[in-house]
Design a protein around this motif. Sequence first.
Motif, PDB file in Angstrom:
ATOM      1  N   PRO A  12       0.804  -1.229   0.000  1.00 43.18           N
ATOM      2  CA  PRO A  12       0.000   0.000   0.000  1.00 43.18           C
ATOM      3  C   PRO A  12       0.836   1.277   0.000  1.00 43.18           C
ATOM      4  N   VAL A  13       2.006   1.228   0.620  1.00 41.85           N
ATOM      5  CA  VAL A  13       2.852   2.427   0.683  1.00 41.85           C
ATOM      6  C   VAL A  13       3.190   2.930  -0.713  1.00 41.85           C
ATOM      7  N   LEU A  14       3.431   2.017  -1.644  1.00 45.38           N
ATOM      8  CA  LEU A  14       3.771   2.427  -3.009  1.00 45.38           C
ATOM      9  C   LEU A  14       2.660   3.267  -3.612  1.00 45.38           C
ATOM     10  N   TRP A  15       1.428   2.791  -3.493  1.00 44.97           N
ATOM     11  CA  TRP A  15       0.307   3.493  -4.112  1.00 44.97           C
ATOM     12  C   TRP A  15       0.007   4.802  -3.392  1.00 44.97           C
ATOM     13  N   VAL A  16       0.242   4.838  -2.084  1.00 44.52           N
ATOM     14  CA  VAL A  16       0.060   6.098  -1.346  1.00 44.52           C
ATOM     15  C   VAL A  16       1.067   7.145  -1.827  1.00 44.52           C
ATOM     16  N   LEU A  17       2.329   6.744  -1.954  1.00 41.91           N
ATOM     17  CA  LEU A  17       3.357   7.684  -2.403  1.00 41.91           C
ATOM     18  C   LEU A  17       3.107   8.144  -3.829  1.00 41.91           C
ATOM     19  N   LEU A  18       2.748   7.214  -4.717  1.00 43.35           N
ATOM     20  CA  LEU A  18       2.466   7.598  -6.092  1.00 43.35           C
ATOM     21  C   LEU A  18       1.261   8.526  -6.160  1.00 43.35           C
ATOM     22  N   GLY A  21       2.376  11.934  -5.008  1.00 45.47           N
ATOM     23  CA  GLY A  21       3.172  12.582  -6.042  1.00 45.47           C
ATOM     24  C   GLY A  21       2.314  13.151  -7.158  1.00 45.47           C
ATOM     25  N   LEU A  22       1.342  12.386  -7.643  1.00 45.37           N
ATOM     26  CA  LEU A  22       0.472  12.871  -8.711  1.00 45.37           C
ATOM     27  C   LEU A  22      -0.423  14.008  -8.228  1.00 45.37           C
ATOM     28  N   THR A  23      -0.893  13.918  -6.984  1.00 49.34           N
ATOM     29  CA  THR A  23      -1.740  14.984  -6.435  1.00 49.34           C
ATOM     30  C   THR A  23      -0.972  16.297  -6.323  1.00 49.34           C
ATOM     31  N   LEU A  78      10.509   6.639  -1.396  1.00 50.56           N
ATOM     32  CA  LEU A  78      10.173   5.330  -1.952  1.00 50.56           C
ATOM     33  C   LEU A  78      11.397   4.422  -1.983  1.00 50.56           C
ATOM     34  N   GLY A  79      12.538   4.953  -2.442  1.00 51.92           N
ATOM     35  CA  GLY A  79      13.751   4.139  -2.483  1.00 51.92           C
ATOM     36  C   GLY A  79      14.196   3.702  -1.103  1.00 51.92           C
ATOM     37  N   VAL A 116       8.963   1.242 -11.678  1.00 49.86           N
ATOM     38  CA  VAL A 116       8.062   2.145 -10.956  1.00 49.86           C
ATOM     39  C   VAL A 116       8.327   3.593 -11.350  1.00 49.86           C
ATOM     40  N   VAL A 117       9.599   3.967 -11.439  1.00 45.82           N
ATOM     41  CA  VAL A 117       9.952   5.333 -11.832  1.00 45.82           C
ATOM     42  C   VAL A 117       9.427   5.636 -13.227  1.00 45.82           C
ATOM     43  N   ALA A 118       9.633   4.733 -14.169  1.00 49.52           N
ATOM     44  CA  ALA A 118       9.146   4.952 -15.528  1.00 49.52           C
ATOM     45  C   ALA A 118       7.621   5.059 -15.555  1.00 49.52           C
TER      46      ALA A 118
END
Length: 273
Positions: A12-18, A21-23, A78-79, A116-118
């Motif tokens: 879940p952390v990945l999707w929260v961070l992404l 970032g988009l927001t 994230l890293g 993920v970065v791409a």
Amino acid sequence: MSAELLRLRKWPVLWVLLGIGLTLDVLFGYVFDYLSYRTGSRPVSEDAPLLAGLLPAGVPVTTVEGMPMFGGAILLILGALAAGSGYGWGTWKTVLTTAPSRLRAFTGLLGALGAVVAGLVAAMFAVNFACAFAIAAAESSSFDLPPLADLARAAGGALLMHSMWASCGVLLGIVARGPALAVGLGMVWTLAVENLLRGTGNVLAPVAAVADLLPGTAAGSLAGALGAVPFADNGTPGVLSTLDGSAAALLLSGWTVVFTLLAGLLLTRRDVM
């Protein structure tokens, strides 16, 4: 790499961070500027450049201008979490003692983070184009697309900046052997230490020479070389004009290689725990 992608995808952390970032990208790239354009009392001559940056032709610059500030912080976190959490969970111990080699396990993590970065960069451009087309339709303005060369340069610069900060986070996560300290160290460096060194460099030439080589300076300078207005010229925070585009890209590549090599060396040579 397949295993790391599965782990990240179900984390879940990945999707929260992404999502964060988009927001932030949409808010600071389009929403606040558009509200300022619609409700501001500036002369038309000052409003025209503001609107131009919100149209499809301005997407490359609008996308990269926020990356030196919040974009880099998101990827560093994230890293650091991706590499450091494996120590707290005990997954690194399992992977490193059962994988064919530690180097193979490390490259798997790097490959997954690269994907993920791409994906994040592609999502940012897609969302920004959607916002730009919506604003162009609302204002009956031009739908002209940016030149393909400008779009390619902006995408390449975005990948380079995000990759550098993600590799920095991986190194911190492995050095600290945990996510909390790694994230804390990264935030102190990006938000405080680098800014203090650049400020001190204004009065001390030796410090300025060091500050010009910092990762944040390279990222900010690359964004400035791609068209973002430097903060010193009433532009976006984090954007600089210290280095030209070639020097900034070369320095970013160098930092990415250094961070990656150091992280790999530590992971393969130290004790598992």
